[in-house]
Structure formats: structure tokens, C-alpha cells
Design a protein around this motif. Structure first.
Motif, mmCIF file in Angstrom:
data_model
loop_
_atom_site.group_PDB
_atom_site.id
_atom_site.type_symbol
_atom_site.label_atom_id
_atom_site.label_comp_id
_atom_site.label_asym_id
_atom_site.label_seq_id
_atom_site.Cartn_x
_atom_site.Cartn_y
_atom_site.Cartn_z
ATOM 1 N N GLN A 1 -6.961 12.361 9.352
ATOM 2 C CA GLN A 1 -6.184 12.575 8.134
ATOM 3 C C GLN A 1 -5.339 11.344 7.854
ATOM 4 O O GLN A 1 -4.288 11.162 8.442
ATOM 5 C CB GLN A 1 -5.313 13.826 8.271
ATOM 6 C CG GLN A 1 -6.112 15.107 8.403
ATOM 7 C CD GLN A 1 -7.007 15.354 7.199
ATOM 8 O OE1 GLN A 1 -6.607 15.210 6.061
ATOM 9 N NE2 GLN A 1 -8.234 15.734 7.464
ATOM 10 N N SER A 2 -5.825 10.499 6.990
ATOM 11 C CA SER A 2 -5.125 9.274 6.619
ATOM 12 C C SER A 2 -5.619 8.846 5.247
ATOM 13 O O SER A 2 -6.798 9.024 4.923
ATOM 14 C CB SER A 2 -5.408 8.171 7.641
ATOM 15 O OG SER A 2 -4.938 6.940 7.172
ATOM 16 N N GLU A 3 -4.715 8.281 4.461
ATOM 17 C CA GLU A 3 -5.132 7.752 3.162
ATOM 18 C C GLU A 3 -6.078 6.572 3.329
ATOM 19 O O GLU A 3 -6.772 6.193 2.397
ATOM 20 C CB GLU A 3 -3.908 7.341 2.346
ATOM 21 C CG GLU A 3 -3.093 8.515 1.869
ATOM 22 C CD GLU A 3 -1.927 8.091 0.997
ATOM 23 O OE1 GLU A 3 -1.907 6.942 0.521
ATOM 24 O OE2 GLU A 3 -1.042 8.925 0.791
ATOM 25 N N SER A 4 -6.113 5.987 4.522
ATOM 26 C CA SER A 4 -6.989 4.854 4.796
ATOM 27 C C SER A 4 -8.444 5.279 4.989
ATOM 28 O O SER A 4 -9.332 4.444 4.927
ATOM 29 C CB SER A 4 -6.523 4.116 6.042
ATOM 30 O OG SER A 4 -5.211 3.646 5.870
ATOM 31 N N CYS A 5 -8.695 6.563 5.269
ATOM 32 C CA CYS A 5 -10.059 7.076 5.395
ATOM 33 C C CYS A 5 -10.580 7.390 4.002
ATOM 34 O O CYS A 5 -9.981 8.164 3.270
ATOM 35 C CB CYS A 5 -10.090 8.336 6.250
ATOM 36 S SG CYS A 5 -9.577 8.056 7.934
ATOM 37 N N LEU B 1 -7.923 3.011 13.407
ATOM 38 C CA LEU B 1 -7.791 4.466 13.499
ATOM 39 C C LEU B 1 -8.788 5.069 14.479
ATOM 40 O O LEU B 1 -8.640 6.204 14.905
ATOM 41 C CB LEU B 1 -7.962 5.118 12.131
ATOM 42 C CG LEU B 1 -6.871 4.831 11.097
ATOM 43 C CD1 LEU B 1 -7.199 5.519 9.785
ATOM 44 C CD2 LEU B 1 -5.513 5.258 11.598
#
Length: 79
Positions: free
Chosen positions: A54-58, A77
Motif C-alpha cells: 500500500q503505497s502511492e508509489s505502486c 519497497l
């Protein structure tokens, strides 16, 4: 000169593109030099029922099969 090309297959444009920009829902979650994408990101295919980080980078790219999706995930990550 800037050319905007839409594709779901990044490998199609790696030979002639200098930058990769992903636009998703009106936002730009990725704006990188194409040479940095392989160094700093991994493209993975996972089952939809597996948890994703859960990350905005994914960045979800697309469905590839029933129950499978492709994501771009920063390598930091994954470690």
C-alpha cells in the motif's frame, strides 16, 4: 520535440523514448528517464487476491489475465 504516445506495453517504447510518464486519473505517479525505470522500478505480475504494497508509489498498469494484474513498484519497497 514532445510526442505523447499511449501504450500499455513499456517495452514497445524503450528503444526510442527518453522519458516515461504515467498519467493515472489525472495525476502523474511516475515521471522518470526511461533509462532509470529498470534501475529503480520493477514491473511485476501478481494475482489480484495477493496483497500489494500500500503505497502511492505502486502503480497499477493493467489486467493481463483473469485474476492477474501488472504493477510498477519501486525497488526500495521490495527489499
Amino acid at each position: 520535440m514532445t510526442i505523447i504516445l499511449t501504450t500499455n506495453i513499456i517495452s514497445e517504447v524503450q528503444a526510442y523514448a527518453t522519458d516515461l510518464i504515467i498519467i493515472k486519473n489525472g495525476h502523474i505517479p511516475l515521471n522518470e528517464k526511461i533509462n532509470n525505470v529498470n534501475k529503480h522500478f520493477k514491473i511485476i505480475k501478481i494475482d489480484d487476491d495477493q496483497p500489494i504494497i500500500q503505497s502511492e508509489s505502486c502503480i497499477w498498469l493493467r489486467k493481463v489475465d483473469i485474476g492477474m494484474s501488472i504493477y510498477i513498484i519501486p525497488v526500495e519497497l521490495l527489499s
